[in-house]
Motif scaffolding. Structure first.
Motif, PDB file in Angstrom:
ATOM      1  N   TYR A  99       2.953   9.363   3.907  1.00  0.00           N
ATOM      2  CA  TYR A  99       2.960  10.824   3.848  1.00  0.00           C
ATOM      3  C   TYR A  99       4.397  11.266   3.660  1.00  0.00           C
ATOM      4  N   TYR A 100       4.625  12.203   2.760  1.00  0.00           N
ATOM      5  CA  TYR A 100       5.979  12.627   2.412  1.00  0.00           C
ATOM      6  C   TYR A 100       6.419  13.881   3.154  1.00  0.00           C
ATOM      7  N   ASP A 101       5.553  14.428   4.001  1.00  0.00           N
ATOM      8  CA  ASP A 101       5.934  15.583   4.809  1.00  0.00           C
ATOM      9  C   ASP A 101       5.506  15.298   6.249  1.00  0.00           C
ATOM     10  N   ASP A 102       4.480  15.926   6.726  1.00  0.00           N
ATOM     11  CA  ASP A 102       4.004  15.695   8.085  1.00  0.00           C
ATOM     12  C   ASP A 102       3.196  14.407   8.160  1.00  0.00           C
ATOM     13  N   VAL A 103       3.257  13.754   9.310  1.00  0.00           N
ATOM     14  CA  VAL A 103       2.445  12.568   9.538  1.00  0.00           C
ATOM     15  C   VAL A 103       1.006  13.009   9.761  1.00  0.00           C
ATOM     16  N   VAL A 104       0.091  12.392   9.063  1.00  0.00           N
ATOM     17  CA  VAL A 104      -1.333  12.663   9.198  1.00  0.00           C
ATOM     18  C   VAL A 104      -1.981  11.360   9.648  1.00  0.00           C
ATOM     19  N   THR A 105      -2.898  11.454  10.579  1.00  0.00           N
ATOM     20  CA  THR A 105      -3.480  10.241  11.168  1.00  0.00           C
ATOM     21  C   THR A 105      -4.670   9.689  10.399  1.00  0.00           C
ATOM     22  N   GLU A 106      -5.171  10.428   9.394  1.00  0.00           N
ATOM     23  CA  GLU A 106      -6.331   9.970   8.633  1.00  0.00           C
ATOM     24  C   GLU A 106      -5.921   9.516   7.232  1.00  0.00           C
ATOM     25  N   TRP A 107      -6.765   8.659   6.663  1.00  0.00           N
ATOM     26  CA  TRP A 107      -6.608   8.260   5.267  1.00  0.00           C
ATOM     27  C   TRP A 107      -6.964   9.450   4.386  1.00  0.00           C
ATOM     28  N   PRO A 108      -6.364   9.550   3.191  1.00  0.00           N
ATOM     29  CA  PRO A 108      -6.716  10.660   2.306  1.00  0.00           C
ATOM     30  C   PRO A 108      -8.145  10.499   1.783  1.00  0.00           C
ATOM     31  N   PRO A 109      -8.849  11.606   1.582  1.00  0.00           N
ATOM     32  CA  PRO A 109     -10.211  11.515   1.033  1.00  0.00           C
ATOM     33  C   PRO A 109     -10.180  10.933  -0.383  1.00  0.00           C
ATOM     34  N   SER A 110     -11.003   9.945  -0.649  1.00  0.00           N
ATOM     35  CA  SER A 110     -10.955   9.268  -1.953  1.00  0.00           C
ATOM     36  C   SER A 110     -11.290  10.208  -3.104  1.00  0.00           C
ATOM     37  N   GLU A 111     -12.077  11.256  -2.842  1.00  0.00           N
ATOM     38  CA  GLU A 111     -12.414  12.174  -3.933  1.00  0.00           C
ATOM     39  C   GLU A 111     -11.217  12.996  -4.395  1.00  0.00           C
ATOM     40  N   ARG A 112     -10.106  12.935  -3.660  1.00  0.00           N
ATOM     41  CA  ARG A 112      -8.877  13.617  -4.081  1.00  0.00           C
ATOM     42  C   ARG A 112      -7.793  12.642  -4.539  1.00  0.00           C
ATOM     43  N   CYS A 113      -8.118  11.366  -4.645  1.00  0.00           N
ATOM     44  CA  CYS A 113      -7.093  10.377  -4.976  1.00  0.00           C
ATOM     45  C   CYS A 113      -7.188   9.892  -6.424  1.00  0.00           C
ATOM     46  N   ALA A 114      -6.049   9.921  -7.087  1.00  0.00           N
ATOM     47  CA  ALA A 114      -5.911   9.310  -8.412  1.00  0.00           C
ATOM     48  C   ALA A 114      -5.389   7.891  -8.200  1.00  0.00           C
ATOM     49  N   THR A 115      -5.731   6.997  -9.107  1.00  0.00           N
ATOM     50  CA  THR A 115      -5.227   5.624  -9.054  1.00  0.00           C
ATOM     51  C   THR A 115      -4.130   5.490 -10.092  1.00  0.00           C
ATOM     52  N   ILE A 116      -2.925   5.233  -9.628  1.00  0.00           N
ATOM     53  CA  ILE A 116      -1.769   5.050 -10.508  1.00  0.00           C
ATOM     54  C   ILE A 116      -1.705   3.572 -10.884  1.00  0.00           C
ATOM     55  N   ILE A 117      -1.578   3.312 -12.181  1.00  0.00           N
ATOM     56  CA  ILE A 117      -1.584   1.934 -12.682  1.00  0.00           C
ATOM     57  C   ILE A 117      -0.235   1.643 -13.324  1.00  0.00           C
ATOM     58  N   ARG A 118       0.357   0.541 -12.913  1.00  0.00           N
ATOM     59  CA  ARG A 118       1.660   0.135 -13.448  1.00  0.00           C
ATOM     60  C   ARG A 118       1.487  -1.059 -14.387  1.00  0.00           C
ATOM     61  N   ASP A 119       2.342  -1.120 -15.413  1.00  0.00           N
ATOM     62  CA  ASP A 119       2.308  -2.262 -16.320  1.00  0.00           C
ATOM     63  C   ASP A 119       3.110  -3.421 -15.711  1.00  0.00           C
ATOM     64  N   SER A 120       3.235  -4.521 -16.446  1.00  0.00           N
ATOM     65  CA  SER A 120       3.925  -5.707 -15.914  1.00  0.00           C
ATOM     66  C   SER A 120       5.409  -5.478 -15.670  1.00  0.00           C
ATOM     67  N   ASN A 121       5.970  -4.401 -16.230  1.00  0.00           N
ATOM     68  CA  ASN A 121       7.373  -4.053 -15.978  1.00  0.00           C
ATOM     69  C   ASN A 121       7.524  -3.051 -14.846  1.00  0.00           C
ATOM     70  N   GLY A 122       6.424  -2.646 -14.231  1.00  0.00           N
ATOM     71  CA  GLY A 122       6.470  -1.702 -13.135  1.00  0.00           C
ATOM     72  C   GLY A 122       6.442  -0.243 -13.559  1.00  0.00           C
ATOM     73  N   ASN A 123       6.269   0.019 -14.868  1.00  0.00           N
ATOM     74  CA  ASN A 123       6.212   1.397 -15.358  1.00  0.00           C
ATOM     75  C   ASN A 123       4.846   2.015 -15.092  1.00  0.00           C
ATOM     76  N   LEU A 124       4.816   3.327 -14.876  1.00  0.00           N
ATOM     77  CA  LEU A 124       3.563   4.053 -14.705  1.00  0.00           C
ATOM     78  C   LEU A 124       2.887   4.141 -16.069  1.00  0.00           C
ATOM     79  N   SER A 125       1.904   3.299 -16.293  1.00  0.00           N
ATOM     80  CA  SER A 125       1.305   3.214 -17.623  1.00  0.00           C
ATOM     81  C   SER A 125       0.084   4.092 -17.797  1.00  0.00           C
TER      82      SER A 125
END
Length: 185
Positions: A99-125
């Motif tokens: 968490y980048y602001d306040d600490v939250v004790t729960e996992w984020p709801p999956s329906e609000r989560c995007a999956t970021i995929i990186r290539d073999s060089n670590g770039n956001l592909s």
């Protein structure tokens, strides 16, 4: 040690639903988790995972899976990231909720989560949106250097300085060049 919860397993499965080198071995590891323990003193839900190594193969010597979850549209603050860290032997070891602001004790709801995929060089592909739409940078030769929420959906800024804004359905709605040292228009 306790059993992995349904939401923890769902988050791990979501990370492992993407194809990348070693993904099938990591999936076998995820099916053989003996238990978990809390792994942070700040109060976030991060956990340490214990894999039954006699039942699961070791995988890549990566330190971090090339995918992460990013919470979009958090109503009460900045979205969090969920990373899966690996140990030195190539086994899944931690689910880290940042968490980048306040600490939250729960996992984020999956329906609000995007999956970021990186290539073999670590770039956001690319990004797999919660709707299931896969979005990639406008110019395949200019990957995103950063990714975040926007009022319309999300935005990514490329290494060459383009800020690309997409709506929640993955449609490009704006592409603006941002010169170094000048705020975006």
């Amino acid at each position: 040690m306790r059993s992995i919860t349904g939401i923890e397993q769902e988050i791990l499965n979501r990370l492992l639903s993407i194809e990348f080198e070693g993904a099938s071995e990591f999936r076998r590891q995820a099916m053989n988790i003996r238990g978990v323990e809390p792994d942070c003193i700040c109060g976030c839900p991060s956990i340490r995972l214990f894999v039954d190594r006699s039942q699961a193969p070791l995988a890549s010597r990566l330190r971090l899976l090339p995918v992460e979850l990013f919470e979009l549209g958090r109503p009460s603050g900045v979205g969090c990231s969920v990373l899966c860290l690996l140990d030195n032997d190539g086994y899944i070891a931690n689910l880290e909720c940042v968490y980048y602001d306040d600490v939250v004790t729960e996992w984020p709801p999956s329906e609000r989560c995007a999956t970021i995929i990186r290539d073999s060089n670590g770039n956001l592909s690319s990004v797999l949106l919660p709707s299931g739409v896969l979005v990639a940078p406008h110019d395949a030769g200019d990957p995103w250097a950063s990714f975040g929420d926007s009022e319309m959906g999300f935005s990514g800024t490329t290494y060459k300085g383009w800020t690309e804004t997409y709506d929640a359905n993955g449609q490009l709605v704006a592409r603006d060049f941002v010169q170094p040292g000048r705020p975006p228009s």
